[in-house]
Design an enzyme around this catalytic site. Structure first.
Site, PDB file in Angstrom:
ATOM      1  N   SER A  64       0.798  -1.241   0.000  1.00 53.27           N
ATOM      2  CA  SER A  64       0.000   0.000   0.000  1.00 53.27           C
ATOM      3  C   SER A  64       0.821   1.277   0.000  1.00 53.27           C
ATOM      4  O   SER A  64       0.248   2.357  -0.172  1.00 53.27           O
ATOM      5  CB  SER A  64      -0.950   0.010   1.193  1.00 53.27           C
ATOM      6  OG  SER A  64      -1.971  -0.930   0.983  1.00 53.27           O
ATOM      7  N   LYS A  67       0.259   3.345  -2.973  1.00 55.25           N
ATOM      8  CA  LYS A  67      -0.936   4.188  -3.127  1.00 55.25           C
ATOM      9  C   LYS A  67      -0.589   5.683  -3.114  1.00 55.25           C
ATOM     10  O   LYS A  67      -1.341   6.501  -3.640  1.00 55.25           O
ATOM     11  CB  LYS A  67      -1.957   3.851  -2.033  1.00 55.25           C
ATOM     12  CG  LYS A  67      -2.495   2.412  -2.159  1.00 55.25           C
ATOM     13  CD  LYS A  67      -3.346   2.002  -0.963  1.00 55.25           C
ATOM     14  CE  LYS A  67      -3.788   0.553  -1.076  1.00 55.25           C
ATOM     15  NZ  LYS A  67      -4.482   0.085   0.159  1.00 55.25           N
ATOM     16  N   TYR A 191      -4.426  -2.584  -9.759  1.00 52.12           N
ATOM     17  CA  TYR A 191      -4.215  -2.440  -8.308  1.00 52.12           C
ATOM     18  C   TYR A 191      -3.231  -3.488  -7.765  1.00 52.12           C
ATOM     19  O   TYR A 191      -2.270  -3.144  -7.062  1.00 52.12           O
ATOM     20  CB  TYR A 191      -5.580  -2.548  -7.605  1.00 52.12           C
ATOM     21  CG  TYR A 191      -5.490  -2.577  -6.102  1.00 52.12           C
ATOM     22  CD1 TYR A 191      -5.286  -1.399  -5.383  1.00 52.12           C
ATOM     23  CD2 TYR A 191      -5.586  -3.769  -5.398  1.00 52.12           C
ATOM     24  CE1 TYR A 191      -5.185  -1.415  -4.000  1.00 52.12           C
ATOM     25  CE2 TYR A 191      -5.489  -3.796  -4.013  1.00 52.12           C
ATOM     26  CZ  TYR A 191      -5.286  -2.622  -3.323  1.00 52.12           C
ATOM     27  OH  TYR A 191      -5.174  -2.640  -1.959  1.00 52.12           O
ATOM     28  N   TYR A 243      -4.460   3.917   8.126  1.00 54.51           N
ATOM     29  CA  TYR A 243      -5.824   3.380   8.355  1.00 54.51           C
ATOM     30  C   TYR A 243      -6.316   3.724   9.758  1.00 54.51           C
ATOM     31  O   TYR A 243      -6.156   4.866  10.188  1.00 54.51           O
ATOM     32  CB  TYR A 243      -5.856   1.862   8.109  1.00 54.51           C
ATOM     33  CG  TYR A 243      -5.036   1.463   6.914  1.00 54.51           C
ATOM     34  CD1 TYR A 243      -5.424   1.868   5.647  1.00 54.51           C
ATOM     35  CD2 TYR A 243      -3.855   0.745   7.043  1.00 54.51           C
ATOM     36  CE1 TYR A 243      -4.674   1.544   4.540  1.00 54.51           C
ATOM     37  CE2 TYR A 243      -3.092   0.405   5.936  1.00 54.51           C
ATOM     38  CZ  TYR A 243      -3.517   0.812   4.689  1.00 54.51           C
ATOM     39  OH  TYR A 243      -2.766   0.507   3.605  1.00 54.51           O
ATOM     40  N   VAL A 261       1.321  -3.648   3.821  1.00 53.32           N
ATOM     41  CA  VAL A 261       1.348  -4.933   4.538  1.00 53.32           C
ATOM     42  C   VAL A 261       2.609  -5.758   4.258  1.00 53.32           C
ATOM     43  O   VAL A 261       2.800  -6.800   4.867  1.00 53.32           O
ATOM     44  CB  VAL A 261       0.106  -5.818   4.288  1.00 53.32           C
ATOM     45  CG1 VAL A 261      -1.129  -5.264   4.964  1.00 53.32           C
ATOM     46  CG2 VAL A 261      -0.122  -6.073   2.811  1.00 53.32           C
TER      47      VAL A 261
HETATM   48  N1  GLN Z   1      -2.442  -5.416  -1.738  1.00 50.16           N
HETATM   49  C1  GLN Z   1      -2.864  -5.331  -0.364  1.00 50.16           C
HETATM   50  C2  GLN Z   1      -4.352  -5.590  -0.242  1.00 50.16           C
HETATM   51  O1  GLN Z   1      -5.084  -5.171  -1.066  1.00 50.16           O
HETATM   52  C3  GLN Z   1      -2.507  -3.978   0.174  1.00 50.16           C
HETATM   53  C4  GLN Z   1      -2.948  -3.764   1.599  1.00 50.16           C
HETATM   54  C5  GLN Z   1      -1.978  -2.986   2.424  1.00 50.16           C
HETATM   55  O2  GLN Z   1      -0.800  -2.901   2.132  1.00 50.16           O
HETATM   56  N2  GLN Z   1      -2.463  -2.481   3.528  1.00 50.16           N
HETATM   57  O3  GLN Z   1      -4.813  -6.199   0.663  1.00 50.16           O
END
Ligand code: GLN
Length: 309
Positions: A64, A67, A191, A243, A261
């Site tokens: 993420s 993003k 994505y 988050y 993650v």
């Molecule tokens: N690719 C991961 C997902 O969609 C990204 C989530 C993350 O890094 N928090 O679950």
């Protein structure tokens, strides 16, 4: 702080002594195999210095953190119209939550939760085939980092495509509200691939430098975004980048930051430096446990918090 190298060495040493390292993400099978003992840190300063310690040159899945780059790219493509598609408020819910989406008619709270990043991927798909949109994102990240060697780890992308049922649910749900212009498979293709970008802490720190330096990457001399846009992306990272752990991260670290993650975090000390840390074990909000701690130590010992005097 004069001796940043001594500081990152100290942080590395102190982090290595920790036995509680959090839990590696296992819902993406390829990530479950990563050794939780890794730790890397890289600090790239706006005046062109670089300080690294630990596994700072080992590529990891940025997930993420990507993003931030897709948001930047989408703002460059459609400007403020992006905010018709996605909000700018912290969600207070986990990154993959679906509950808020129904109440808010398929418009995601912010671009950093999964639903929001899926909406951003939909925007980046306009006029492109998925392969082309993915190629543009990779080129953009290479440009930001000033490093042509950055690639996507296809095994991670495939692994998530095979198991990302929840993200398919989010995308289909948004489509049911008329909030996606393209088929869910195409949007998620984009994505999953940008989440699967593999980068080292050193590369990641460089790619964030434009946010630390008012929109211009001082290492490459290239302007990426306007000063105002850099400031606003930083604001979103601070309020939404972790988050339902964003408040705690702001309290402890006090810097705009975006986690993934894979255990990476990109943090921005405006006017000073871009910092990347990596430790694969996560806390219960899905943010790197020891990565957050390392940034807390760095912010405390340098006084770099944006809330400090
Ligand atoms: N690719 C991961 C997902 O969609 C990204 C989530 C993350 O890094 N928090 O679950």
């Amino acid at each position: 702080m004069d001796d940043l190298q001594a500081l990152v060495d100290d942080i590395h040493r102190e982090i290595a002594a920790h036995t509680e390292r959090g839990k590696v993400a296992d819902y993406i099978p390829q990530l479950a195999a990563v050794d939780p003992a890794h730790f890397g840190i890289a600090v790239a300063t706006v005046d062109g210095r670089e300080f690294v310690a630990g596994n700072a040159d080992t590529p990891f899945s940025i997930q993420s953190v990507s993003k931030v780059f897709t948001l930047t790219l989408a703002l460059g493509t459609v400007g403020d119209r992006l905010w018709n598609r996605v909000g700018r408020e912290p969600s207070g819910t986990p990154f993959n939550s679906i509950v808020q989406l129904e109440l808010e008619h398929g418009k995601p709270r912010n671009p950093f939760i999964n639903a929001g990043a899926i909406a951003v991927a939909d925007v980046l798909l306009a006029g492109h085939r998925p392969k082309e949109a993915i190629g543009e994102i990779v080129q953009f990240v290479r440009f930001l980092a000033g490093d042509e060697t950055i690639v996507i780890d296809d095994r991670v992308a495939r692994s998530e495509t095979e198991t990302g049922f929840r993200n398919f649910a989010l995308a289909q749900f948004m489509r049911s509200f008329g909030k996606l212009d393209h088929p869910a498979e195409h949007v998620l293709g984009v994505y999953f691939h940008h989440c699967a970008l593999a980068m080292t802490c050193r590369q990641l720190a460089h790619s964030g430098l434009f946010l630390a330096a008012g929109g211009r990457n001082p290492a490459t001399g290239r302007t990426v975004v306007s000063r105002d846009r850099a400031r606003r992306i930083n604001a979103l990272m601070l309020t939404c980048g972790h988050y339902d752990g964003s408040g705690d991260f702001a309290y402890r670290v006090g810097l705009p930051g975006k986690s993934g993650v894979g255990g990476g975090i990109l943090a921005i000390a405006p006017g000073r430096a871009s910092v990347a840390v990596w430790s694969p074990g996560l806390n219960r909000n899905g943010n790197s446990l020891l990565g957050s701690l390392a940034l807390e130590m760095l912010a405390q010992r340098t006084g770099w918090s944006i809330f400090g005097a």
